[in-house]
Scaffold this active site. Structure first.
Site, PDB file in Angstrom:
ATOM      1  N   SER A  28      -6.258  -0.105 -15.140  1.00 45.28           N
ATOM      2  CA  SER A  28      -4.832   0.638 -15.242  1.00 45.28           C
ATOM      3  C   SER A  28      -4.922   1.605 -16.588  1.00 45.28           C
ATOM      4  CB  SER A  28      -3.930  -0.439 -15.452  1.00 45.28           C
ATOM      5  OG  SER A  28      -2.584   0.261 -15.584  1.00 45.28           O
ATOM      6  N   ASP A  67      -0.291   0.687  -4.474  1.00 40.53           N
ATOM      7  CA  ASP A  67       0.069   0.362  -6.055  1.00 40.53           C
ATOM      8  C   ASP A  67       1.100   1.031  -6.326  1.00 40.53           C
ATOM      9  OD1 ASP A  67      -0.137   1.177  -8.760  1.00 40.53           O
ATOM     10  OD2 ASP A  67      -2.305   0.590  -8.795  1.00 40.53           O
ATOM     11  N   HIS A 112      -0.228  -3.417  -7.992  1.00 38.55           N
ATOM     12  CA  HIS A 112      -1.129  -2.926  -8.932  1.00 38.55           C
ATOM     13  C   HIS A 112      -1.722  -4.179  -9.888  1.00 38.55           C
ATOM     14  CE1 HIS A 112      -2.409  -0.155 -12.375  1.00 38.55           C
ATOM     15  NE2 HIS A 112      -1.839  -0.843 -12.884  1.00 38.55           N
TER      16      HIS A 112
END
Length: 469
Positions: free
Chosen positions: A204, A354, A386
């Site tokens: 991320s 996601d 995610h």
């Protein structure tokens, strides 16, 4: 709103069971980076080469701010580089297990996702610190996985001294210079040479740093003995990410991104004049809030708001059409320049669904890198969202890290699809089962395809017992 106390109680119980309690550590009390003199570089540091160690110290490492971690932990202040090429300084934290491998280390890039220096990993990792950065707190469990496998781990404040969140180039150089600093510190760490093997990994927000370090490795720090990169949920195109985040449960990531890009070490010279012309009072308050709070508070404060409305700035949705903004955002797209292509193997992974980072942008990055000759293994996770994908993919990431160190990663590009969202607690081996169980307990918080997170992100701040411990 739903309770998470039993989950986190279980996690803490696991940690207390698997970690020894006898240890000795320095007694210095942790101090916020905004006031701690350690973070201030000495006079004349600008003349030093990138990666030069400017200060060093031993610290008390911890889990969640109050469970001591019985490993040796050191912090280095090192010289790195701003977007405009000027000299800046930032820190990295090094965790050394009791019986470490002496020819390698892992560079772990945690997703602290904040434009406030208070959220820097080097501060949040220390004993006695209020855990305002939940993501970094949970990712400490992942760092522990690598420590249990015998790797020395370095985790840098790659956003730099003023927390330039989302500015990929400064983050990439911050990572590469942290690798240089750790290599320069090899004797005190017991590493066998000043050119140890390195694998970098991040998810991320941490994948921004990882992806840009991979892209800039050959041109900025070619002497580093990097063996591979692993990055997941990569925000490879900030424009696409901002559009997906706006007016969503995760819109709280936008103010720190705008504030981060506006920092002096990033694009402040270009962006600040524009912001001063178009910002409203509510917009100014939003940036001030972001500059003094971590991701958890940002998510709660800006839950499901549209930051592209005229309530925040007078251009409204046309903000992204402004030439200055377009120039900055285009400068932060991974894969657009052939001379910014990874030269060692990369493992990229991303969830199709996601809800924070667009899958298609990551796919385009991989296609571009492969077209320019990179070796990329791209895995698509069809189940989960995610947050869940970071945990589900962990065994595959660890496997890639070990293969990269061993030089057994196949060259060329490949694609793979994972359909199963179940994770075997023994996937990392019997010795690491307790840590994986703890991560799975944390994963329960997110729910199927992160549905719980989407339903009430604001609950993170009020129900997780990590604030003010």
């Amino acid at each position: 709103m739903y309770s998470r106390l039993p989950v986190w109680t279980a996690i803490l119980a696991v940690l207390l069971a698997v970690l020894p309690t006898a240890f000795s550590r320095p007694t210095r009390r942790a101090e916020d980076p905004t006031t701690d003199p350690f973070y201030q570089p000495p006079a004349g540091f600008e003349s030093q080469s990138p990666g030069t160690i400017l200060r060093e110290r031993q610290v008390n490492a911890s889990f969640f701010g109050f469970i001591p971690d019985p490993v040796d932990a050191y912090q280095l202040l090192y010289r790195t580089t701003a977007v405009n090429g000027s000299a800046i300084a930032t820190a990295t934290t090094i965790f050394k297990p009791k019986s470490p491998k002496t020819d390698r280390f892992v560079s772990f890039h945690t997703a602290y996702d904040s434009s406030s220096p208070t959220c820097n990993p080097s501060y949040q990792y220390q004993l006695g610190v209020e855990q305002t950065g939940l993501i970094s707190s949970v990712e400490r469990l992942i760092i522990q996985v690598y420590l249990e496998k015998g790797y020395i781990v370095s985790s840098s404040d790659y956003e730099g001294p003023d927390a330039a969140f989302a500015a990929g180039r400064i983050e990439g150089m911050g990572v590469l210079d942290s690798m240089r600093a750790v290599s320069n510190y090899h004797e005190k760490l017991g590493l066998s040479s000043d050119s140890p093997a390195i694998v970098g990994t991040g998810y991320s927000g941490g994948a921004i740093a990882t992806g840009w370090a991979a892209a800039l490795h050959a041109s900025y720090a070619p002497e580093l003995n990097v063996k591979g990169w692993a990055q997941g949920g990569t925000p490879s195109n900030l424009t696409g990410t901002l559009l997906l985040l706006d007016d969503s449960p995760f819109s709280g990531f936008i103010p720190p991104a705008i504030d981060g890009l506006s920092k002096p070490s990033a694009y402040g010279a270009e962006v600040t004049p524009l912001i001063e012309r178009i910002i409203t009072e509510k917009g100014r308050e939003a940036l001030e809030f972001a500059s003094t709070h971590c991701a958890v508070a940002d998510l709660g404060n800006f839950f499901s708001q549209s930051l592209f409305s005229t309530e925040f700035q007078t251009l409204g949705p046309a903000l992204l059409d402004d030439p200055t903004i377009q120039s900055v955002l285009n400068d932060n797209i991974l894969g657009t320049k052939s001379d910014e292509t990874p030269t060692v193997p990369v493992f990229v992974y991303h969830a199709t669904y996601d809800e924070i980072i667009p899958y298609d942008d990551a796919d385009r990055m991989v296609t571009s890198w492969c077209g320019n000759g990179a070796s990329v293994a791209f895995t698509t996770y069809k189940s989960g969202g995610h947050a869940t994908t970071e945990v589900i993919a962990l065994p595959a990431v660890v496997e890639f890290v070990e293969a990269a160190f061993n030089g057994t990663v196949e060259e060329g590009c490949s694609e793979d699809t994972e359909l199963d969202s179940l994770l075997d607690p023994l996937a990392l081996g019997v010795s690491l089962e307790p840590l994986l169980v703890a991560l799975l307990d944390a994963l329960d918080v997110a729910g199927e395809k992160d549905a719980n997170v989407q339903r009430d992100v604001r609950a993170w701040e009020t129900t997780v017992p990590l604030q003010g411990v």
